[in-house]
Design an enzyme around this catalytic site. Structure first.
Site, PDB file in Angstrom:
ATOM      1  N   VAL A 193       0.858  -1.187   0.000  1.00  0.00           N
ATOM      2  CA  VAL A 193       0.000   0.000   0.000  1.00  0.00           C
ATOM      3  C   VAL A 193       0.891   1.233   0.000  1.00  0.00           C
ATOM      4  CG1 VAL A 193      -1.948  -1.116   1.145  1.00  0.00           C
ATOM      5  CG2 VAL A 193      -0.184  -0.027   2.526  1.00  0.00           C
ATOM      6  N   CYS A 194       0.342   2.350  -0.449  1.00  0.00           N
ATOM      7  CA  CYS A 194       1.092   3.599  -0.460  1.00  0.00           C
ATOM      8  C   CYS A 194       1.396   4.017   0.966  1.00  0.00           C
ATOM      9  CB  CYS A 194       0.297   4.693  -1.171  1.00  0.00           C
ATOM     10  SG  CYS A 194       0.182   4.407  -2.946  1.00  0.00           S
ATOM     11  N   PRO A 195       2.554   4.529   1.252  1.00  0.00           N
ATOM     12  CA  PRO A 195       3.620   4.940   0.340  1.00  0.00           C
ATOM     13  C   PRO A 195       4.626   3.836   0.024  1.00  0.00           C
ATOM     14  CG  PRO A 195       4.197   5.665   2.524  1.00  0.00           C
ATOM     15  CD  PRO A 195       2.848   4.983   2.628  1.00  0.00           C
ATOM     16  N   THR A 245       4.454   1.377  -1.920  1.00  0.00           N
ATOM     17  CA  THR A 245       4.533   1.037  -3.338  1.00  0.00           C
ATOM     18  C   THR A 245       5.657   1.816  -4.007  1.00  0.00           C
ATOM     19  OG1 THR A 245       2.801   2.672  -3.759  1.00  0.00           O
ATOM     20  CG2 THR A 245       2.122   0.359  -3.611  1.00  0.00           C
TER      21      THR A 245
END
Length: 84
Positions: free
Chosen positions: A17-19, A21
């Protein structure tokens, strides 16, 4: 944009999941030599919006971004990038 046939490296960030990624992608790109290519498998949505944009902002060449299944644009995509 023309999709490269092969890439020097492959990274699947569909479980991240971001951040994270972008962080995982950036760490691998930093370890690559200039001119090498990376194929990234990423999810639609925030990763698809942020990862290619962030790599381009760092000066890397985004070569192509394509859905794995053209009939389901909400599924995983493939991103090809060349390190500057």
């Amino acid at each position: 944009m023309q999709e490269p046939k092969t890439a020097n490296y492959f990274l699947d960030i569909t479980t991240e999941v971001c951040p994270l990624t972008f962080v995982r992608t950036k760490i691998l790109v930093e370890r690559m030599a200039a001119g090498e290519t990376l194929e990234v498998r990423l999810n639609a949505g925030e990763p698809l919006e942020n990862v290619p944009r962030s790599l381009a902002e760092l000066g890397h060449a985004v070569l192509a971004v394509e859905p794995e299944n053209r009939e389901d644009l909400s599924g995983p995509h493939r991103l090809w990038v060349r390190k500057r």
